[in-house]
Design a protein around this motif. Sequence first.
Motif, PDB file in Angstrom:
ATOM      1  N   ASP A  47       0.840  -1.208   0.000  1.00  0.00           N
ATOM      2  CA  ASP A  47       0.000   0.000   0.000  1.00  0.00           C
ATOM      3  C   ASP A  47       0.873   1.256   0.000  1.00  0.00           C
ATOM      4  OD1 ASP A  47      -2.254   1.640   0.097  1.00  0.00           O
ATOM      5  OD2 ASP A  47      -2.507   1.463   2.251  1.00  0.00           O
ATOM      6  N   ILE A  48       1.845   1.295  -0.891  1.00  0.00           N
ATOM      7  CA  ILE A  48       2.613   2.538  -0.991  1.00  0.00           C
ATOM      8  C   ILE A  48       2.091   3.332  -2.188  1.00  0.00           C
ATOM      9  CG2 ILE A  48       4.693   1.523  -0.022  1.00  0.00           C
ATOM     10  CD1 ILE A  48       5.765   2.097  -3.023  1.00  0.00           C
ATOM     11  N   GLY A  49       2.531   4.573  -2.258  1.00  0.00           N
ATOM     12  CA  GLY A  49       2.136   5.433  -3.366  1.00  0.00           C
ATOM     13  C   GLY A  49       2.969   6.679  -3.285  1.00  0.00           C
ATOM     14  N   HIS A  72       6.236  12.418  -9.499  1.00  0.00           N
ATOM     15  CA  HIS A  72       5.613  13.358  -8.583  1.00  0.00           C
ATOM     16  C   HIS A  72       4.143  13.523  -8.972  1.00  0.00           C
ATOM     17  CE1 HIS A  72       4.822  16.900  -6.168  1.00  0.00           C
ATOM     18  NE2 HIS A  72       4.226  17.401  -7.236  1.00  0.00           N
ATOM     19  N   GLU A  73       3.282  13.603  -7.944  1.00  0.00           N
ATOM     20  CA  GLU A  73       1.856  13.796  -8.226  1.00  0.00           C
ATOM     21  C   GLU A  73       1.332  14.956  -7.403  1.00  0.00           C
ATOM     22  OE1 GLU A  73       0.137  10.007  -7.153  1.00  0.00           O
ATOM     23  OE2 GLU A  73       0.493   9.196  -9.145  1.00  0.00           O
ATOM     24  N   ASP A  74       0.445  15.741  -7.973  1.00  0.00           N
ATOM     25  CA  ASP A  74      -0.153  16.851  -7.231  1.00  0.00           C
ATOM     26  C   ASP A  74      -1.133  16.354  -6.178  1.00  0.00           C
ATOM     27  OD1 ASP A  74       1.261  18.744  -8.558  1.00  0.00           O
ATOM     28  OD2 ASP A  74      -0.294  19.131 -10.077  1.00  0.00           O
ATOM     29  N   ASN A  75      -1.784  15.226  -6.429  1.00  0.00           N
ATOM     30  CA  ASN A  75      -2.771  14.676  -5.496  1.00  0.00           C
ATOM     31  C   ASN A  75      -2.472  13.207  -5.212  1.00  0.00           C
ATOM     32  OD1 ASN A  75      -4.706  16.956  -5.179  1.00  0.00           O
ATOM     33  ND2 ASN A  75      -4.898  16.695  -7.394  1.00  0.00           N
ATOM     34  N   PRO A  76      -1.421  12.966  -4.439  1.00  0.00           N
ATOM     35  CA  PRO A  76      -1.011  11.559  -4.253  1.00  0.00           C
ATOM     36  C   PRO A  76      -2.099  10.671  -3.648  1.00  0.00           C
ATOM     37  CG  PRO A  76       0.245  13.042  -2.813  1.00  0.00           C
ATOM     38  CD  PRO A  76      -0.502  13.897  -3.775  1.00  0.00           C
ATOM     39  N   ALA A  77      -2.982  11.240  -2.806  1.00  0.00           N
ATOM     40  CA  ALA A  77      -4.038  10.404  -2.220  1.00  0.00           C
ATOM     41  C   ALA A  77      -4.993   9.906  -3.297  1.00  0.00           C
ATOM     42  CB  ALA A  77      -4.813  11.183  -1.160  1.00  0.00           C
ATOM     43  N   LEU A  78      -5.025  10.625  -4.410  1.00  0.00           N
ATOM     44  CA  LEU A  78      -5.903  10.219  -5.522  1.00  0.00           C
ATOM     45  C   LEU A  78      -5.079   9.631  -6.662  1.00  0.00           C
ATOM     46  CD1 LEU A  78      -8.237  13.383  -5.636  1.00  0.00           C
ATOM     47  CD2 LEU A  78      -8.542  11.271  -4.325  1.00  0.00           C
ATOM     48  N   GLY A  79      -3.890   9.180  -6.333  1.00  0.00           N
ATOM     49  CA  GLY A  79      -2.973   8.861  -7.427  1.00  0.00           C
ATOM     50  C   GLY A  79      -2.670   7.390  -7.617  1.00  0.00           C
TER      51      GLY A  79
END
Length: 292
Positions: free
Chosen positions: A87-89, A101-108
């Motif tokens: 469960d990493i991200g 890199h993601e702007d919204n990692p919780a949604l990524g």
Amino acid sequence: HLRLLQELKGKPTETKSGQQVRLYANIGRPSDVTAVLANDAEGIGLFRSEFLYLESEDYPTEEFQFEAYKEVAQKMGDRLVVIRTLDIGADKQVGYFNLEHEDNPALGYRAIRICLTRPEIFKVQLRALLRASVYGNIAIMLPMITSVQEVRDAKKILGEVKNELRGEHVDFNEHIQVGIMIETPASVIMADELAAEVDFFSIGTNDLTQYTLACDRQNPNLGRFADPHSPAVLRMIRMATEAAHRHDIWCGICGELGADLELTDTFLEIGLDELSVSPTSVLPLRNAIRNH
Ligand code: PEP
Ligand code: MG
């Protein structure tokens, strides 16, 4: 008070009217099992396997993972050990995964999404889990599920891994339970269809609260807006539990909310089968349930 709690060791987790709840503990690494046993938890409801990846310089090998799962399974004997797959991200960065890199990692791009698009990584973990399953009572749990197709895809990969092991004459538990985390609103909405595919549900109230209320769990400024007691979250928990029971599977909670004594009566009324909490919360929760 502490002495009173100690006296609850070995006592059943049961209300005065005889309703039983399985009281399990959450762990993050094999050494936590000491605290699980010291607090008399009846099983492990969430073993977050991320530490294996976060503390490694490179993808953890099958052998390394196998040893960790086997150690926990052996120490727990016939008590259930629910091990959650990776469960990493982008919020839990692991260099060698080379995640963008993601702007919204919780949604990524995280958790089951990585596993389904990079099955070569997922299969190593599944092989280790299956091999360890003969040393105790292990169940596999898939995080961040949003659709029936994801579960079917994951089970297909699990089936391939089982076939490989059979071909190599390697033993594993043929009846290993496979469950999913209920931590997205989509999984609650689809709970009936999902329940038909798996052996159990475990509700991740940390993420379920975040995604239901659109409140970033890392943001400390949201205060009352991030209230896990919100009727929206509680109704989600009820919907998931009722769907599980319609399909004769068990449903628990492994998010922080499970230990919230203000909600114990509500969870008993909803009919949750299992609560998995930090080891130090086990005896206070047993006390609350026995006094219900
Ligand atoms: C949850 O989301 O409630 C959960 C138990 O998982 P984690 O806190 O590891 O995301
Ligand atoms: Mg979660």
